[in-house]
Design a protein around this motif. Structure first.
Motif, short mmCIF file in Angstrom:
data_model
loop_
_atom_site.label_atom_id
_atom_site.label_comp_id
_atom_site.label_asym_id
_atom_site.label_seq_id
_atom_site.Cartn_x
_atom_site.Cartn_y
_atom_site.Cartn_z
N MET A 1 0.84 -1.30 -0.06
CA MET A 1 -0.07 -0.07 0.06
C MET A 1 0.85 1.37 0.00
O MET A 1 0.28 2.39 -0.25
CB MET A 1 -0.98 0.14 1.19
CG MET A 1 -1.99 -0.92 1.13
SD MET A 1 -2.92 -0.59 -0.44
CE MET A 1 -2.16 -1.90 -1.36
N ALA A 2 2.26 1.07 0.48
CA ALA A 2 2.97 2.23 0.25
C ALA A 2 3.71 2.34 -1.10
O ALA A 2 4.87 2.23 -1.40
CB ALA A 2 4.10 2.13 1.25
N CYS A 3 2.97 2.28 -2.21
CA CYS A 3 3.11 2.54 -3.72
C CYS A 3 4.50 3.18 -3.85
O CYS A 3 5.28 2.78 -4.67
CB CYS A 3 2.10 2.74 -4.35
SG CYS A 3 0.59 2.09 -4.28
N THR A 4 4.43 4.27 -3.13
CA THR A 4 5.58 5.32 -3.77
C THR A 4 6.80 4.70 -3.05
O THR A 4 7.80 5.62 -3.23
CB THR A 4 5.35 6.77 -3.06
OG1 THR A 4 4.78 6.72 -1.61
CG2 THR A 4 4.23 7.50 -3.85
N THR B 1 8.52 5.80 -6.81
CA THR B 1 8.84 7.17 -6.17
C THR B 1 8.30 8.44 -6.85
O THR B 1 8.04 9.28 -6.28
CB THR B 1 10.68 7.48 -5.85
OG1 THR B 1 10.97 7.18 -7.12
CG2 THR B 1 11.02 6.48 -4.83
N ALA B 2 8.12 8.20 -8.12
CA ALA B 2 7.46 9.22 -8.93
C ALA B 2 6.53 8.58 -9.93
O ALA B 2 6.73 7.36 -10.16
CB ALA B 2 8.34 10.17 -9.45
N SER B 3 5.61 9.38 -10.36
CA SER B 3 4.77 8.95 -11.48
C SER B 3 5.59 8.93 -12.66
O SER B 3 6.52 9.75 -12.73
CB SER B 3 3.57 9.79 -11.92
OG SER B 3 3.74 10.98 -11.43
N ASP C 1 15.32 5.30 -11.09
CA ASP C 1 14.45 5.83 -10.11
C ASP C 1 14.06 4.44 -9.16
O ASP C 1 13.96 4.40 -7.93
CB ASP C 1 13.19 6.32 -10.29
CG ASP C 1 13.52 7.84 -10.82
OD1 ASP C 1 14.57 8.25 -10.69
OD2 ASP C 1 12.61 8.18 -11.83
N LEU C 2 13.62 3.64 -10.08
CA LEU C 2 13.12 2.17 -9.08
C LEU C 2 14.19 1.56 -8.62
O LEU C 2 14.17 0.98 -7.44
CB LEU C 2 12.47 1.25 -10.56
CG LEU C 2 11.55 0.20 -9.71
CD1 LEU C 2 10.39 0.73 -9.10
CD2 LEU C 2 10.92 -0.46 -11.03
N GLN C 3 15.24 1.37 -9.36
CA GLN C 3 16.60 1.06 -8.64
C GLN C 3 17.07 1.66 -7.44
O GLN C 3 17.43 0.85 -6.76
CB GLN C 3 17.69 0.97 -9.98
CG GLN C 3 19.02 0.37 -9.58
CD GLN C 3 18.85 -1.11 -9.26
OE1 GLN C 3 17.77 -1.84 -9.51
NE2 GLN C 3 19.75 -1.66 -8.45
N ALA C 4 17.07 2.80 -7.64
CA ALA C 4 17.52 3.62 -6.33
C ALA C 4 16.44 3.21 -5.25
O ALA C 4 17.01 3.11 -4.17
CB ALA C 4 17.10 5.02 -6.44
#
Lengths: 465, 197
Positions: free
Chosen positions: A33-36, A40-42, A48-51
């Motif tokens: 539920m903590a999608c972000t 981290t960004a739309s 970003d995903l890797q970070a």
């Protein structure tokens, strides 16, 4: 109402679940539920995903001396390999929300992926001729990331170790003896000196409050509850080491009837941080998730759990109830209060449960293996904290990670590797000698032999003569 | 303006003089952004630093403590063996750290007779370059190559057995495919890559 408005209205709450594209892996479902936390960004990029992956997992990879660090795949000389398997990104092998393709260790690539780069292994290691590439990482010989207990010289060094090491024991905890060095420890307010019930500094108002001194049993009074709590505290390691009532109950200034994670973490920072990294406490890891999720009720666990505690949320007090803080309870009874799978239920009949199985602590407990005592060195060895690793998931990804932190305190390496490779034996909680045999040590001895070992030692001396 | 008290290498001097055509090259914000060095000069300078650090580590740390003072050993498994990291490992750790911080250049230590098979030449430029420096002692090899759609300037420098320890360890290592190294031999090479676009 338009679709956009409906979706917008739903984005904030529980209904976000409709956006989860496919069931989330065991490792992440608690925080889905903590999608972000991950997205981290739309329109976030792969980087970003890797970070986000590295934000939570980099330290563990580092500690495992990752055998396939990202730098191997960013090196231009490996561009052809990276084109085959882009291991610069975790999601290449560990895609999320793809339950149908996910197998052990959250892997979503075919099991024989090692072949992509190591097809010629049998030229270099004739002993490997004819081995299936599906077995490299599944037979107990190799892991992609962590080979700290599996590398060849380590196998040879431990080749002759007996099944059971006589006198094996886990190290003793030592927090009291190093507390003075821990910067955040409130030693001025609570010097390390034994306290008795007469020294207790709880204010009078707290003593009669049913909140901080719950009455014990029907018809019992708060005062009796307080007296019972006082006796328990007096017998605890807290009283023995100067930790008075206000240390936990008024750490933040005002008296708190039921101090929680923050109060424990004020002194036990390492343990609290470990707890937040494991499956028990990951939902509360606001620093990593960016949001604080409510603790997960036991009923939402994916492992089999008992019915009774189904609505309970796991926090420090679940396993360490006040005021006894009985570590023996925390090490077995607390676990078995919730866990209802075969491995857990078989513990009482495991040889590990027999008195004397641990020469120092009395017996091997659930915590011995799943919450091992690890040595953490500070200031390059100025002091060493033998702490309990409260991230109980740490040694299980994969299970061979347990070998160094746990098994070889009491068992030979070969025995340990074999036992962990025997899934049926693990299920029965190690009630017999291993039925499986992993040939890794045999192969190492076959290739290098004892003569070869002398050669290596000689080579080392050569470098040092 | 105070000049550093050191002899400037010819390459650097030429570059700096060009940049310093004005009054004070250090004071000008733009001067530092002027392209001054060719990829080859850049690679040569990077290699000079690498080779020097590598030699210093081998002599001042490894040789002194293991051979002269005999207080510690050097081992591949330096953590488990509570030993010094090997010179090649020090080199690799540095290159991994650079890789985690920059894509402007990359480097590695390789050999046709590598103990660690991952250090064998892989690309055509590596194969040709390592063969060239082995056959032509003292020389370097420069070329361009395309990898993963990117063109690189690639330089290969000889890595020479400067100490007895280099030779004895490699000749006796169970994974070494060559066992007749002698002092002064080219044992492998340092490969430096700089992307050209």
């Amino acid at each position: 109402m338009g679709l956009a408005a409906i979706l917008a209205g739903r984005l904030g709450g529980e209904d976000r679940r409709i956006f989860v594209p496919g069931a989330t892996t065991d490792g992440h479902y608690q925080i889905e539920m903590a999608c972000t936390a991950c997205h981290t960004a739309s329109f976030a990029s792969r980087d970003d995903l890797q970070a986000a992956c590295e934000g939570c997992h980099a330290d563990a990879l580092d500690a495992a001396r990752d055998s396939h660090p990202k730098s191997k795949f960013t090196d231009p000389r490996n561009a052809d390999r990276t084109a085959l398997l882009d291991a610069r990104y975790c999601v290449t092998c560990h895609a999320e929300h793809e339950p149908a393709a996910t197998h052990s260790m959250g892997l979503t690539v075919p099991e024989d992926f090692c072949v992509l780069c190591h097809a010629g292994i049998s030229d270099e290691r004739p002993t490997h001729d004819g081995f299936e590439f599906t077995t490299c990482a599944s037979a107990g010989c190799h892991n992609f990331h962590d080979n700290t207990a599996l590398y060849e010289d380590f196998l040879l060094k431990h080749a002759e170790a007996p099944a059971v090491v006589p006198g094996g024991a886990i190290p003793e905890r030592n927090f009291a003896s190093i507390a003075r060095y821990v910067e955040t420890y409130p030693i001025d307010a609570y010097p390390l000196a034994a306290l008795t019930a007469a020294d207790a500094d709880a204010p009078a108002s707290a003593q009669l409050s049913p909140a901080s001194a719950p009455p014990r049993g029907a018809g019992a009074s708060a005062a009796a509850g307080f007296d019972a709590a006082l006796l328990e505290w007096e017998a605890s390691a807290h009283a023995a080491n100067g930790v008075n009532c206000t240390a936990c109950h008024a750490g933040a200034g005002a008296w708190s009837a039921r101090p929680g994670y923050e109060a424990c973490g004020a002194c036990h920072a390492e343990e609290a941080a470990g707890f937040r990294q494991g499956r028990h406490g990951m939902r509360g890891n606001a620093a990593a998730l960016g949001v604080e999720l409510p603790p997960m009720p036991v009923a939402e666990a994916r492992l089999p759990m008992k019915a009774e505690p189904r609505d309970d949320a796991v926090d420090c007090g679940s396993c360490h109830p006040a005021h006894e803080f009985d570590t023996a309870f925390a090490a077995v009874d607390a676990c078995l209060g919730c866990h209802d799978d075969e491995h857990s239920l078989a513990y009482p009949s495991s040889p590990h449960a027999e008195p004397g199985s641990d020469a120092r602590a009395g017996r091997v407990t659930c915590a011995t293996c799943h919450m091992p005592r690890v040595e953490k060195s500070y200031e390059w060895g100025a002091y060493v904290h033998v702490l309990v690793q409260h991230n109980q998931s740490d040694g299980l990804r994969p299970a061979e990670k347990m070998i160094r932190s746990v098994c070889i305190e009491c068992h030979g390496l070969g025995f340990s590797i074999d036992a962990l490779a025997d899934a049926e034996l693990t299920r029965r909680n190690f009630d017999a000698p291993p039925g499986a045999h992993v040939p890794s040590i045999d192969l190492a001895v076959e290739r290098r032999g004892s003569a070869a070992r002398t050669t290596l030692n000689h080579a080392r001396q050569g470098a040092n003569e | 303006m105070k000049r550093p008290h050191m002899k400037r290498p010819a390459i650097a001097a030429a570059g700096l003089c060009a940049a310093a055509a004005g009054a004070s090259f250090l004071a000008s914000a733009d001067a530092g952004d002027e392209p001054v060095f060719s990829p080859k000069q850049l690679a040569d300078m990077l290699h000079l630093v690498m080779e020097s650090d590598r030699t210093v580590y081998t002599r001042v740390i490894v040789n002194r403590l293991t051979l002269q003072d005999k207080v510690i050993t050097a081992s591949e498994h330096f953590e488990d063996d509570q030993a010094l990291a090997l010179p090649a490992q020090m080199f690799r750790f540095g290159s991994e750290m650079v890789a985690s911080k920059s894509e402007d250049f990359s480097y590695s230590l390789q050999s046709e007779w590598a103990v660690n098979r991952q250090n064998m030449p892989r690309t055509d430029a590596e194969k040709t370059g390592l063969a060239y420096i082995a056959e032509n002692p003292g020389e370097r090899y420069y070329t361009e190559e395309e990898l993963g759609g990117v063109t690189y300037f690639t330089a290969v420098y000889p890595d020479v057995a400067v100490a007895p320890a280099c030779v004895s360890c490699h000749n006796e290592h169970p994974d070494s495919p060559r066992r007749d190294f002698e002092i002064g031999d080219v044992m492998g090479g340092v490969v430096i890559r700089i992307p050209l676009e």
